[in-house]
Design an enzyme around this catalytic site. Structure first.
Site, short mmCIF file in Angstrom:
data_model
loop_
_atom_site.label_atom_id
_atom_site.label_comp_id
_atom_site.label_asym_id
_atom_site.label_seq_id
_atom_site.Cartn_x
_atom_site.Cartn_y
_atom_site.Cartn_z
N GLU A 280 0.69 -1.34 -0.02
CA GLU A 280 -0.16 0.15 0.09
C GLU A 280 0.98 1.55 0.05
O GLU A 280 0.74 2.26 1.07
CB GLU A 280 -1.08 -0.01 1.23
CG GLU A 280 -1.79 -1.20 1.09
CD GLU A 280 -2.75 -1.47 2.51
OE1 GLU A 280 -3.53 -2.44 2.84
OE2 GLU A 280 -2.76 -0.41 3.17
N GLU B 203 -5.99 -11.00 -1.13
CA GLU B 203 -6.80 -10.52 0.26
C GLU B 203 -8.48 -10.64 0.07
O GLU B 203 -9.06 -9.62 0.29
CB GLU B 203 -6.50 -9.16 0.83
CG GLU B 203 -4.90 -9.30 1.23
CD GLU B 203 -4.52 -7.85 2.02
OE1 GLU B 203 -3.38 -7.56 1.88
OE2 GLU B 203 -5.57 -7.27 2.38
#
Ligand code: G3I
Length: 383
Positions: free
Chosen positions: A164, A269
């Site tokens: 991220e 995820e």
């Protein structure tokens, strides 16, 4: 018996033989596990919590061993857990996590080395609380990666090296990694990880890459790393989806965009949020939160059949896209095992009852499980 009659008899016998109903070969039983259904297409994994891989949650551990061919640690290999204080490492839980994966012959993923979240403040500050220098932070990153990746060399098959690092507009997120080291913190992290285990796959992992601006930023980032000969193996699309986001077209074009760069693509995820939207943003920005309101938590006892069906259709739709890209997509990992384990019960609104995974709170498969299992046999069409 004359030769003519004998040959006629033989022909007849042959004919009868040929016409005799051939035993219909037994249809291979339909695969009953995710890993079997997608064997040869891509790995199917799950993010595990400590109760599952330490065996405390025996039902969860058994479900994982039966259904999945890959594991990711939901929290125990994050900096705050494994390296809570300077010079202090706690490998108790990570050792158990890796041992569990090895015991079941699974592809073991390490998550995550460099992230702006769940990284203790001491990493970025000196004794007086001021930001450390570029060189000090580079040395701390190097020591951490060398210690963690080095310990599991040859056992952990792939690492989410950087997680991220992009903002929604595709520019680099202004984390302490960026403000103290600069944009090269990403290539440095990959080089240190490669040095510590040259055999491990190394990934860049992020959410909402299905959104154009962020995807373009990530494509540019991977291109930059490749131009610098940085050993990046693949890109992880987190896949914190909703019933209506991302669209099939977004998913398709996002996978194609990264596959075109010659890197592996993984869904790392996956979960599908079925609850009413509490925040405008898509994805998984853990800084976001919203206050609890009854209308945001409508199904505290059970999920209505209509929503179960919508979830099954949604998962089948997503897996049809992924199955079409088998070979480019090398792994699909669910972020949790059963609905009770999911972080989506507490994000972005704490204390909700969400149903984002394939197995219910009782560990039993939901209609979405059967829908996902059926995709390989149904091919591009489906329910
Ligand atoms: O360990 C403490 C425990 O000691 C304390 O008693 C408990 C009570 O608050 O908190 C525990 O820490 C929690 C930690 O999970 C371990 O369970 C944190 O509060 C909680 O915030 C943390 O949430 C994790 C979240 O990352 C944090 O950012 C979620 O479980 C985890 O699913 C989530 O995973 C991230 C991925 O790593 C990256 N992508 C997005 C994804 C979802 O946010």
């Amino acid at each position: 018996m004359s030769a003519v009659r004998l040959s006629r008899a033989l022909c007849l016998a042959a004919l009868l033989g040929a016409c005799a109903p051939r035993p219909v070969p037994e249809a291979a039983p339909a695969p009953s596990t995710l890993k079997a259904a997608y064997r040869g297409a891509f790995l199917v994994g799950a993010a595990l919590n400590a109760a599952q891989f330490s065996g405390r949650d025996t039902a969860g551990a058994a479900l994982v061993a039966a259904q999945f061919s890959s594991t990711t640690p939901e929290n125990v290999l994050k900096w705050e857990s494994v390296h809570p204080r300077p010079g202090v490492y706690d490998f108790t839980a990570p050792d158990r996590y890796v041992a569990f994966g090895q015991q079941h012959g699974m592809f073991i993923v390490g998550h995550t080395l460099v992230w702006h979240n769940q990284t203790p403040r001491w990493v970025f500050t000196d004794a007086t609380g001021n930001p450390v220098s570029r060189d000090t932070l580079i040395a701390r990153m190097h020591e951490h990666i060398d210690s963690v990746v080095g310990r599991y060399r040859g056992r952990v098959g792939g690492w989410d090296v950087v997680n991220e690092a992009l903002d929604e507009d595709g520019s680099l997120r202004r984390s302490p990694w960026l403000t103290i080291i600069g944009p090269d913190f990403i290539s440095l992290a990959f080089r240190f990880a490669h040095e510590a285990d040259p055999g491990a796959q190394l990934y860049y992992n992020d959410y909402s890459l299905e959104n154009q601006a962020k995807r373009q930023g990530a494509v540019a980032l991977i291109r930059r790393l490749q131009a610098e000969a940085v050993p990046v193996t693949g890109v992880g699309l987190q896949g914190h989806d909703r019933l209506d986001w991302p669209t099939v077209e977004q998913e398709d074009s996002t996978i194609a965009a990264f596959a075109a760069l010659g890197v592996k693509v993984m869904i790392t995820e996956l979960d599908v949020d079925v609850l009413p939207r509490a925040v405008r943003q898509t994805g998984a920005d853990v800084r976001l939160s919203a206050a609890a309101r009854p209308e945001l938590n409508p199904w505290t006892d059970s999920l209505p059949d209509s929503v179960q069906l919508a979830l099954a259709r949604r998962y089948a739709e997503v897996f049809r896209v992924l199955y079409r890209h088998r070979g480019e997509v090398t792994r699909v990992t669910f972020w949790g095992v059963t609905d009770k384990d999911s972080w989506k019960n507490n994000w972005p609104v704490p204390g909700r009852t969400n149903y984002p995974l394939l197995f219910g709170r009782d560990g039993r498969p939901k209609p979405a499980f059967a829908a996902v299992l059926a995709v390989p046999s149904l091919g591009a069409t489906g329910p």
